[in-house]
Design a protein around this motif. Structure first.
Motif, PDB file in Angstrom:
ATOM      1  N   ARG A  43     -37.198  14.390  24.528  1.00  0.00           N
ATOM      2  CA  ARG A  43     -36.087  14.240  25.464  1.00  0.00           C
ATOM      3  C   ARG A  43     -34.965  15.223  25.206  1.00  0.00           C
ATOM      4  O   ARG A  43     -34.207  15.558  26.086  1.00  0.00           O
ATOM      5  N   GLY A  44     -34.841  15.668  23.999  1.00  0.00           N
ATOM      6  CA  GLY A  44     -33.770  16.602  23.707  1.00  0.00           C
ATOM      7  C   GLY A  44     -34.221  18.042  23.828  1.00  0.00           C
ATOM      8  O   GLY A  44     -33.516  18.961  23.429  1.00  0.00           O
ATOM      9  N   ASP A  45     -35.446  18.259  24.402  1.00  0.00           N
ATOM     10  CA  ASP A  45     -36.031  19.594  24.396  1.00  0.00           C
ATOM     11  C   ASP A  45     -36.451  20.009  25.797  1.00  0.00           C
ATOM     12  O   ASP A  45     -37.423  20.725  25.987  1.00  0.00           O
ATOM     13  N   MET A  46     -35.733  19.544  26.793  1.00  0.00           N
ATOM     14  CA  MET A  46     -36.121  19.769  28.182  1.00  0.00           C
ATOM     15  C   MET A  46     -36.176  21.248  28.542  1.00  0.00           C
ATOM     16  O   MET A  46     -37.015  21.683  29.318  1.00  0.00           O
ATOM     17  N   PHE A  47     -35.284  22.054  27.958  1.00  0.00           N
ATOM     18  CA  PHE A  47     -35.203  23.468  28.311  1.00  0.00           C
ATOM     19  C   PHE A  47     -35.837  24.373  27.245  1.00  0.00           C
ATOM     20  O   PHE A  47     -35.548  25.563  27.196  1.00  0.00           O
ATOM     21  N   ALA A  48     -36.686  23.792  26.398  1.00  0.00           N
ATOM     22  CA  ALA A  48     -37.198  24.537  25.237  1.00  0.00           C
ATOM     23  C   ALA A  48     -37.944  25.804  25.631  1.00  0.00           C
ATOM     24  O   ALA A  48     -37.891  26.819  24.926  1.00  0.00           O
ATOM     25  N   ASP A  49     -38.673  25.758  26.751  1.00  0.00           N
ATOM     26  CA  ASP A  49     -39.496  26.908  27.133  1.00  0.00           C
ATOM     27  C   ASP A  49     -38.771  27.883  28.062  1.00  0.00           C
ATOM     28  O   ASP A  49     -39.379  28.810  28.585  1.00  0.00           O
ATOM     29  N   MET A  50     -37.483  27.686  28.273  1.00  0.00           N
ATOM     30  CA  MET A  50     -36.732  28.562  29.163  1.00  0.00           C
ATOM     31  C   MET A  50     -35.921  29.564  28.348  1.00  0.00           C
ATOM     32  O   MET A  50     -35.389  29.232  27.291  1.00  0.00           O
ATOM     33  N   ASP A  51     -35.821  30.794  28.889  1.00  0.00           N
ATOM     34  CA  ASP A  51     -34.920  31.745  28.239  1.00  0.00           C
ATOM     35  C   ASP A  51     -33.495  31.357  28.596  1.00  0.00           C
ATOM     36  O   ASP A  51     -33.241  30.549  29.489  1.00  0.00           O
ATOM     37  N   GLU A  52     -32.552  31.924  27.892  1.00  0.00           N
ATOM     38  CA  GLU A  52     -31.161  31.515  28.039  1.00  0.00           C
ATOM     39  C   GLU A  52     -30.651  31.731  29.454  1.00  0.00           C
ATOM     40  O   GLU A  52     -29.932  30.896  30.014  1.00  0.00           O
ATOM     41  N   ARG A  91     -32.127  29.084  31.781  1.00  0.00           N
ATOM     42  CA  ARG A  91     -31.520  27.786  31.478  1.00  0.00           C
ATOM     43  C   ARG A  91     -30.143  27.669  32.100  1.00  0.00           C
ATOM     44  O   ARG A  91     -29.795  26.638  32.689  1.00  0.00           O
ATOM     45  N   GLU A  92     -29.332  28.715  31.984  1.00  0.00           N
ATOM     46  CA  GLU A  92     -27.993  28.682  32.561  1.00  0.00           C
ATOM     47  C   GLU A  92     -28.047  28.514  34.072  1.00  0.00           C
ATOM     48  O   GLU A  92     -27.237  27.790  34.662  1.00  0.00           O
ATOM     49  N   LYS A  93     -29.008  29.187  34.707  1.00  0.00           N
ATOM     50  CA  LYS A  93     -29.148  29.074  36.163  1.00  0.00           C
ATOM     51  C   LYS A  93     -29.569  27.661  36.564  1.00  0.00           C
ATOM     52  O   LYS A  93     -29.059  27.102  37.543  1.00  0.00           O
ATOM     53  N   VAL A  94     -30.499  27.083  35.799  1.00  0.00           N
ATOM     54  CA  VAL A  94     -30.959  25.725  36.088  1.00  0.00           C
ATOM     55  C   VAL A  94     -29.818  24.732  35.945  1.00  0.00           C
ATOM     56  O   VAL A  94     -29.611  23.856  36.798  1.00  0.00           O
ATOM     57  N   GLU A  95     -29.054  24.862  34.873  1.00  0.00           N
ATOM     58  CA  GLU A  95     -27.938  23.947  34.654  1.00  0.00           C
ATOM     59  C   GLU A  95     -26.894  24.075  35.762  1.00  0.00           C
ATOM     60  O   GLU A  95     -26.304  23.078  36.195  1.00  0.00           O
ATOM     61  N   ALA A  96     -26.675  25.300  36.236  1.00  0.00           N
ATOM     62  CA  ALA A  96     -25.703  25.519  37.310  1.00  0.00           C
ATOM     63  C   ALA A  96     -26.171  24.862  38.608  1.00  0.00           C
ATOM     64  O   ALA A  96     -25.377  24.243  39.335  1.00  0.00           O
ATOM     65  N   ILE A  97     -27.470  24.966  38.887  1.00  0.00           N
ATOM     66  CA  ILE A  97     -28.020  24.346  40.096  1.00  0.00           C
ATOM     67  C   ILE A  97     -27.893  22.830  40.015  1.00  0.00           C
ATOM     68  O   ILE A  97     -27.500  22.163  40.977  1.00  0.00           O
ATOM     69  N   MET A  98     -28.225  22.292  38.849  1.00  0.00           N
ATOM     70  CA  MET A  98     -28.145  20.838  38.676  1.00  0.00           C
ATOM     71  C   MET A  98     -26.718  20.335  38.815  1.00  0.00           C
ATOM     72  O   MET A  98     -26.462  19.276  39.397  1.00  0.00           O
ATOM     73  N   GLU A  99     -25.777  21.096  38.288  1.00  0.00           N
ATOM     74  CA  GLU A  99     -24.383  20.695  38.382  1.00  0.00           C
ATOM     75  C   GLU A  99     -23.918  20.700  39.833  1.00  0.00           C
ATOM     76  O   GLU A  99     -23.195  19.792  40.274  1.00  0.00           O
ATOM     77  N   LYS A 100     -24.335  21.706  40.622  1.00  0.00           N
ATOM     78  CA  LYS A 100     -23.973  21.760  42.034  1.00  0.00           C
ATOM     79  C   LYS A 100     -24.558  20.568  42.791  1.00  0.00           C
ATOM     80  O   LYS A 100     -23.905  19.978  43.647  1.00  0.00           O
ATOM     81  N   LEU A 122     -36.871  29.879  41.007  1.00  0.00           N
ATOM     82  CA  LEU A 122     -36.832  30.311  39.604  1.00  0.00           C
ATOM     83  C   LEU A 122     -38.149  30.032  38.879  1.00  0.00           C
ATOM     84  O   LEU A 122     -38.306  30.382  37.710  1.00  0.00           O
ATOM     85  N   GLY A 123     -39.065  29.360  39.588  1.00  0.00           N
ATOM     86  CA  GLY A 123     -40.331  29.011  38.954  1.00  0.00           C
ATOM     87  C   GLY A 123     -40.214  27.795  38.053  1.00  0.00           C
ATOM     88  O   GLY A 123     -41.030  27.606  37.140  1.00  0.00           O
ATOM     89  N   VAL A 124     -39.228  26.944  38.316  1.00  0.00           N
ATOM     90  CA  VAL A 124     -38.990  25.760  37.486  1.00  0.00           C
ATOM     91  C   VAL A 124     -39.309  24.517  38.304  1.00  0.00           C
ATOM     92  O   VAL A 124     -38.860  24.376  39.440  1.00  0.00           O
ATOM     93  N   GLU A 125     -40.084  23.604  37.716  1.00  0.00           N
ATOM     94  CA  GLU A 125     -40.397  22.334  38.350  1.00  0.00           C
ATOM     95  C   GLU A 125     -39.841  21.205  37.492  1.00  0.00           C
ATOM     96  O   GLU A 125     -40.256  21.009  36.361  1.00  0.00           O
ATOM     97  N   ILE A 126     -38.872  20.481  38.041  1.00  0.00           N
ATOM     98  CA  ILE A 126     -38.298  19.332  37.356  1.00  0.00           C
ATOM     99  C   ILE A 126     -38.350  18.165  38.325  1.00  0.00           C
ATOM    100  O   ILE A 126     -37.790  18.240  39.416  1.00  0.00           O
ATOM    101  N   PRO A 127     -39.028  17.072  37.957  1.00  0.00           N
ATOM    102  CA  PRO A 127     -39.091  15.921  38.860  1.00  0.00           C
ATOM    103  C   PRO A 127     -37.704  15.395  39.167  1.00  0.00           C
ATOM    104  O   PRO A 127     -36.813  15.445  38.339  1.00  0.00           O
ATOM    105  N   ILE A 128     -37.552  14.889  40.364  1.00  0.00           N
ATOM    106  CA  ILE A 128     -36.276  14.331  40.787  1.00  0.00           C
ATOM    107  C   ILE A 128     -36.241  12.866  40.398  1.00  0.00           C
ATOM    108  O   ILE A 128     -37.100  12.085  40.757  1.00  0.00           O
TER     109      ILE A 128
END
Length: 690
Positions: A635-644, A647-656, A674-680
């Motif tokens: 659970r604390g490793d959700m972004f482990a396979d993402m480059d920095e 990760r910043e782009k994903v976090e920005a999208i989620m915040e919006k 971005l090629g990222v799949e995160i279940p809603i």
């Protein structure tokens, strides 16, 4: 409704029931555990409230009473009585028994006793109304009792606007208002119209030992600052605020509500019964509707971030002045040892900012949020709990089920262990060792749209029967935990989707199997499991469509062979889809297998390797047959396979998306680019958590 209180986690009543949290009871001792909890409740009640002889109705004619006849704008009484009458105000100056009858228009009864004796007001068919203040106002008395004569109807009405001598005053503020202890007894009817604010209020202790009390109030129905205690009676409340409420938030030893019997029909805009300290109930019949009741459907706002970051250390809860629509609510503890409850609430049906213990009783609840929620600890040892509608059925940081018949229907998780005033949703942190679901007994049925059993920590099962139906979507799992799930006894069947599978830990002393089907099986399609001798182990018809099932039973032994069937018919006694003491008419044999490990993973071809969901653990990652989430699923490793940068782009999208700047569909599209799949994930309805 509006309170300011800091709940102490180490209150005496919490400690009193703490031993139940670590219980390792078996089915044979469930009744003993419930009986012990009820005995502890009785001890708490005796420490919280005591009744004296004058709290109960007695024949007033034997008490040398003063008779007072109300005649519109005039009154008549013995000239030697300690009573004054001036400008439509009848003032009682000493203790004693006063029998009132008749009608007082635009007047007021004031108790201003100059001695320490109890003032007893016997209402023998009165109508008292005021256009400027309270109708009955206890200004000063050691204690006042209001006795309702059998067969009489007594109507008390206050003003819609009060006239105070000083503009800074706010007392009295109820149709019946007492600055000191107040008791209501008898068998007659008392109708109270609280047109200004509240119906009946005591600034000290308020006790009810009888009567048919009907209240409609602009704000709260019944208030006792230091204590509300009810022994018997029929109470009907229609309130624009809370139904019954205690308010002393300054003294840890005061502010409780104690109910030992009676019948309650409460319709309130805010909380039904709200204690600023503990709520103790040993008996009674309750019909409570709050906030207009639960919505027809619980609207769930989708949010990829869930409740990110809310799973830190649990602290005491400080409430604020805000709207609340809960059925039963307490700041410190709720203990239920009996009673029949029908609750339809806009918010949590049963809610404590600290602990809840249910030892007996019959609860049927529909909630717009949680069925039963405790910030710190939730313990059941007996009784019946049926949650017909909720966001989550049961939620707390520590849930211990020692017994009880529990049936939960939820739009999200059935049982959720998270902690704090909202432990639901996605946890971005590692599992906490403080979060534990412990099942030591009982019969538990979960019908969930989200996870069936969900712990942001650990699960331990030693006994009991657990049946999980759902989820049907692959973004959740029948079993979901962040630490481990150890099983040493009991019977568990969890049928649901196959996208987020977890099983018990290899350290478990009891074995289990996890079967994944090549395609979805229709609801009510029988699952039959038998040993090599043809002895039936399981006949179960899930209530929902399913593509995977986990089964653990004491009858599953290593190095023994079994057969799993699908379909067919079963006879015998059926309870919640589980058939016992009957005969199975063979459907289709799916697989023969031999158990060699604690968890045997199966598909239609036979024994297979442990499945990994491949998804983030925060969304229910697979167990890999070890009882632990796969490495990617931490659970604390959700972004482990993402480059920095990603990760910043994903976090920005989620915040919006979380702030409402973009919709969930727009967020999903941007993540896909971005090629990222995160279940809603789903977020609980936005309710006040106090």
């Amino acid at each position: 409704m509006k309170l300011l209180k800091v709940a102490s986690i180490l209150m005496s009543s919490a400690l009193l029931f703490a031993c139940a949290n670590n219980s390792t009871s078996t089915t044979g001792t469930t009744t003993e555990t419930a009986s012990a909890d009820i005995e502890k409740l009785n001890t708490l009640i005796s420490e919280s409230v005591s009744y004296k002889d004058d709290d109960y109705y007695t024949n007033y004619e034997e008490e040398n009473p003063t008779y007072i006849e109300l005649n519109g704008s005039d009154v008549s009484f013995d000239a030697n009585a300690s009573v004054l009458y001036s400008e439509n105000t009848l003032t009682i100056k000493t203790g004693g028994t006063y029998v009132l009858s008749g009608n007082l228009e635009n007047g007021q009864i004031v108790v201003d006793a100059e001695d320490k004796n109890t003032v007893r007001l016997v209402l023998n068919g009165v109508t008292i109304s005021s256009t400027t203040s309270s109708a009955i106002y206890v200004l000063n008395a050691e204690k006042t009792t209001i006795s309702l004569v059998e067969g009489t109807e007594n109507v008390i009405t206050d003003a819609s606007e009060y006239v105070y001598e000083n503009s800074s005053e706010d007392e009295p503020n109820s149709a019946i208002y007492s600055k000191d202890d107040l008791t209501i007894n008898g068998t007659g009817k008392l109708i109270v119209h609280g047109n200004y604010n509240n119906g009946i209020s005591s600034n000290d202790k308020l006790k009810i030992t009888g009567g048919n009390i009907q209240i409609d109030a602009v704000d709260d129905g019944i208030i006792g600052r230091d204590l509300v205690a009810v022994k018997e009676g029929t109470v009907t409340i229609d309130a624009g605020g809370d139904g019954i409420r205690s308010t002393n938030d300054e003294d840890d030893l005061k502010g409780s509500i104690v109910i030992e019997g009676g019948t309650y029909d409460i319709v309130s805009e805010n909380d039904g019964v709200q204690a600023v300290a503990s709520l103790l109930i040993s008996d009674g019949t309750f019909n409570i509707t709050t906030g207009g009741g639960s919505p027809e459907t619980i609207t769930v706002a989708n949010d990829m971030m869930g409740k990110m970051g809310e799973q830190g250390e649990v602290t005491t809860t400080t409430t604020t002045e805000s709207e609340s629509y809960k059925g039963l609510k307490a700041v410190t503890n709720i203990v239920v040892g009996g009673g029949i409850f029908t609750i339809d609430s806009k918010d949590d049906a049963v809610h404590s900012n600290n602990t809840i213990t249910i030892a007996s009783g019959d609860l049927s609840v529909a909630s717009g949020d949680d069925g039963i929620h405790a910030d710190t600890s939730l313990v059941t040892s007996g009784g019946k709990i049926k949650v017909t509608k909720s966001y989550e059925g049961m939620e707390s940081q520590l849930i211990t089920i020692n017994g009880g018949d529990i049936n939960l229907t939820t739009s999200d998780d059935g049982i959720n262990v998270g902690g704090g005033n909202d432990g639901s949703g996605m946890d971005m942190h590692a599992a906490s060792e403080n979060n534990l679901l412990q099942i030591n007994g009982g019969h538990i049925v979960v019908n969930a749209e989200g996870d069936g059993l969900d712990s942001n920590g650990y699960i331990e099962m030693t006994d009991g029967t657990v049946l999980v139906d759902g989820p049907t979507g692959n973004g959740n799992g029948s079993l979901d935990y962040g630490g481990s799930f150890t099983m040493s006894g009991g019977f568990l069947v969890a049928a649901g989707s196959s996208g987020m599978l977890q099983a018990i830990a290899e350290e478990s002393s009891q074995n289990g199997i996890l079967m994944t089907y090549p395609e979805t099986q229709a609801a009510d399609t029988l699952i039959h499991l038998e040993d090599s001798e043809g002895n039936s182990i399981l006949n179960f018809a899930p209530a929902k469509d399913y593509q995977a099932v986990f089964i653990s039973s004491p009858q599953l032994m290593k190095e023994s062979s079994y057969s799993l069937y699908s379909g067919g018919k079963a006879t015998g006694e059926e309870v919640d889809g589980l058939y016992t003491n009957g005969i199975y008419e063979a459907g289709t044999k799916i697989v023969d297998f031999t158990i060699t490990d604690t968890v045997t993973w199966l598909n239609e071809s036979g024994v297979t390797t442990a499945q990994s969901s491949g998804g983030p653990g925060g969304f229910g990652g697979g167990a890999g047959g070890t009882g632990e989430r796969p490495q990617m699923g931490n659970r604390g490793d959700m972004f482990a396979d993402m480059d920095e940068e990603t990760r910043e782009k994903v976090e920005a999208i989620m915040e919006k998306q979380r702030s409402g700047e973009i919709t969930q569909e727009e967020a999903q599209a941007q993540l896909e680019e971005l090629g990222v799949e995160i279940p809603i994930m789903s977020e609980r309805p936005q309710m006040n958590e106090n």
